[in-house]
Design an enzyme around this catalytic site. Structure first.
Site, PDB file in Angstrom:
ATOM      1  N   ASN A  62       6.061   0.564  -9.141  1.00  0.00           N
ATOM      2  CA  ASN A  62       4.841  -0.083  -8.672  1.00  0.00           C
ATOM      3  C   ASN A  62       4.420  -1.204  -9.614  1.00  0.00           C
ATOM      4  O   ASN A  62       4.556  -1.100 -10.833  1.00  0.00           O
ATOM      5  CB  ASN A  62       3.702   0.920  -8.419  1.00  0.00           C
ATOM      6  CG  ASN A  62       3.438   1.884  -9.549  1.00  0.00           C
ATOM      7  OD1 ASN A  62       4.341   2.266 -10.267  1.00  0.00           O
ATOM      8  ND2 ASN A  62       2.192   2.289  -9.697  1.00  0.00           N
ATOM      9  N   GLU A  64       1.170  -3.560 -10.257  1.00  0.00           N
ATOM     10  CA  GLU A  64      -0.254  -3.749  -9.952  1.00  0.00           C
ATOM     11  C   GLU A  64      -0.721  -5.144 -10.352  1.00  0.00           C
ATOM     12  O   GLU A  64       0.013  -5.922 -10.971  1.00  0.00           O
ATOM     13  CB  GLU A  64      -1.064  -2.650 -10.659  1.00  0.00           C
ATOM     14  CG  GLU A  64      -0.682  -1.271 -10.132  1.00  0.00           C
ATOM     15  CD  GLU A  64      -1.528  -0.129 -10.681  1.00  0.00           C
ATOM     16  OE1 GLU A  64      -2.310  -0.343 -11.629  1.00  0.00           O
ATOM     17  OE2 GLU A  64      -1.398   0.977 -10.134  1.00  0.00           O
ATOM     18  N   CYS A  73       3.575  -0.994  -4.027  1.00  0.00           N
ATOM     19  CA  CYS A  73       4.134   0.323  -4.348  1.00  0.00           C
ATOM     20  C   CYS A  73       5.614   0.201  -4.748  1.00  0.00           C
ATOM     21  O   CYS A  73       6.314  -0.739  -4.342  1.00  0.00           O
ATOM     22  CB  CYS A  73       4.056   1.240  -3.133  1.00  0.00           C
ATOM     23  SG  CYS A  73       2.397   1.736  -2.665  1.00  0.00           S
ATOM     24  N   GLU A  75       8.112   2.044  -3.703  1.00  0.00           N
ATOM     25  CA  GLU A  75       9.044   2.190  -2.584  1.00  0.00           C
ATOM     26  C   GLU A  75       9.277   0.859  -1.889  1.00  0.00           C
ATOM     27  O   GLU A  75      10.410   0.503  -1.553  1.00  0.00           O
ATOM     28  CB  GLU A  75       8.478   3.188  -1.554  1.00  0.00           C
ATOM     29  CG  GLU A  75       8.340   4.610  -2.059  1.00  0.00           C
ATOM     30  CD  GLU A  75       7.029   4.904  -2.788  1.00  0.00           C
ATOM     31  OE1 GLU A  75       6.406   3.964  -3.336  1.00  0.00           O
ATOM     32  OE2 GLU A  75       6.623   6.072  -2.815  1.00  0.00           O
ATOM     33  N   CYS A 112       3.273   6.862   0.282  1.00  0.00           N
ATOM     34  CA  CYS A 112       2.021   6.597   1.006  1.00  0.00           C
ATOM     35  C   CYS A 112       2.323   6.152   2.437  1.00  0.00           C
ATOM     36  O   CYS A 112       3.473   5.822   2.782  1.00  0.00           O
ATOM     37  CB  CYS A 112       1.191   5.539   0.283  1.00  0.00           C
ATOM     38  SG  CYS A 112       1.787   3.859   0.509  1.00  0.00           S
ATOM     39  N   CYS A 115       4.047   2.757   2.899  1.00  0.00           N
ATOM     40  CA  CYS A 115       5.478   2.794   2.541  1.00  0.00           C
ATOM     41  C   CYS A 115       6.280   3.525   3.606  1.00  0.00           C
ATOM     42  O   CYS A 115       7.399   3.133   3.930  1.00  0.00           O
ATOM     43  CB  CYS A 115       5.668   3.438   1.173  1.00  0.00           C
ATOM     44  SG  CYS A 115       5.122   2.348  -0.163  1.00  0.00           S
TER      45      CYS A 115
HETATM   46  N1  THU Z   1       1.882   3.953  -5.350  1.00  0.00           N
HETATM   47  C1  THU Z   1       3.227   3.814  -5.144  1.00  0.00           C
HETATM   48  O1  THU Z   1       3.904   3.091  -5.872  1.00  0.00           O
HETATM   49  N2  THU Z   1       3.777   4.482  -4.113  1.00  0.00           N
HETATM   50  C2  THU Z   1       3.110   5.295  -3.262  1.00  0.00           C
HETATM   51  O2  THU Z   1       3.679   5.775  -2.300  1.00  0.00           O
HETATM   52  C3  THU Z   1       1.707   5.616  -3.525  1.00  0.00           C
HETATM   53  C4  THU Z   1       1.027   4.798  -4.529  1.00  0.00           C
HETATM   54  C5  THU Z   1       1.265   3.210  -6.427  1.00  0.00           C
HETATM   55  C6  THU Z   1       0.311   2.130  -5.987  1.00  0.00           C
HETATM   56  C7  THU Z   1      -0.602   2.018  -7.186  1.00  0.00           C
HETATM   57  O3  THU Z   1       0.004   1.150  -8.112  1.00  0.00           O
HETATM   58  C8  THU Z   1      -0.617   3.415  -7.767  1.00  0.00           C
HETATM   59  O4  THU Z   1       0.520   4.087  -7.240  1.00  0.00           O
HETATM   60  C9  THU Z   1      -1.871   4.224  -7.437  1.00  0.00           C
HETATM   61  O5  THU Z   1      -2.128   4.239  -6.080  1.00  0.00           O
END
Ligand code: THU
Length: 160
Positions: A62, A64, A73, A75, A112, A115
């Site tokens: 991920n 940010e 994310c 994925e 999530c 994704c």
């Molecule tokens: N995140 C992912 O990388 N994948 C997911 O399926 C759920 C959330 C990340 C997004 C954000 O950077 C952090 O996790 C918190 O939500």
């Protein structure tokens, strides 16, 4: 009125040691990718590793951003890279690992909704199920033999 029931199925492994060797090796790549995540705001690190049918392994994590919704994310970082670099390749398997740096996450964390939607498009396009393993920082690993188990009522391009 009638009621429709949808059944979905997962496998649960006690831990990574119970996985077949090739899968635990893919998960090890996801573990390494997770540690490279850029998640200064959530402190929630996610790693993804994708095995393609040409043998390539693509990893992502991920990313940010100070403008929060601009992040992405793990994925989707990984699968979009795979799609952009190897558009002809099929995705055989994904290994995902997620957990907070603030408290140890020991239960499997599924991808999530956004994704799942993104992965589903690749699964439908390639007409081959994508095998997905996901876990917390440690503990049980869950396996979904197809993305469709994670998103039974998918919104797909055929309706457009
Ligand atoms: N995140 C992912 O990388 N994948 C997911 O399926 C759920 C959330 C990340 C997004 C954000 O950077 C952090 O996790 C918190 O939500």
């Amino acid at each position: 009125m009638k009621i429709k029931k949808i059944e979905t199925q997962f496998e649960v492994y006690d831990d990574v040691n119970e996985l077949p060797k090739d899968v635990s090796e893919l998960m090890a790549e996801a573990v390494k990718a997770r540690l490279r995540a850029y998640a200064p705001y959530s402190k929630f690190l996610v790693g993804a590793a994708i095995l393609l049918d040409n043998g390539e392994i693509i990893t992502g994590n991920n990313q940010e951003n100070a403008a929060y919704p601009s992040g992405l994310c793990a994925e989707r970082t990984a699968i979009y890279y795979a799609g952009s670099q190897y558009p002809e390749a099929k995705i055989i398997r994904m290994a995902l690992i997620a957990g907070s740096v603030k408290n140890k996450t020991t239960m499997p964390i599924p991808p999530c909704g956004a994704c799942r939607q993104a992965i589903s498009e690749y699964e439908i396009n390639q007409d081959l199920p994508i095998d997905i393993y996901f876990m917390g920082e440690s503990g049980e690993v869950m396996r979904s033999k197809s993305l469709s188990n994670l998103l039974p009522l998918v919104f797909e391009k055929s309706v457009l």
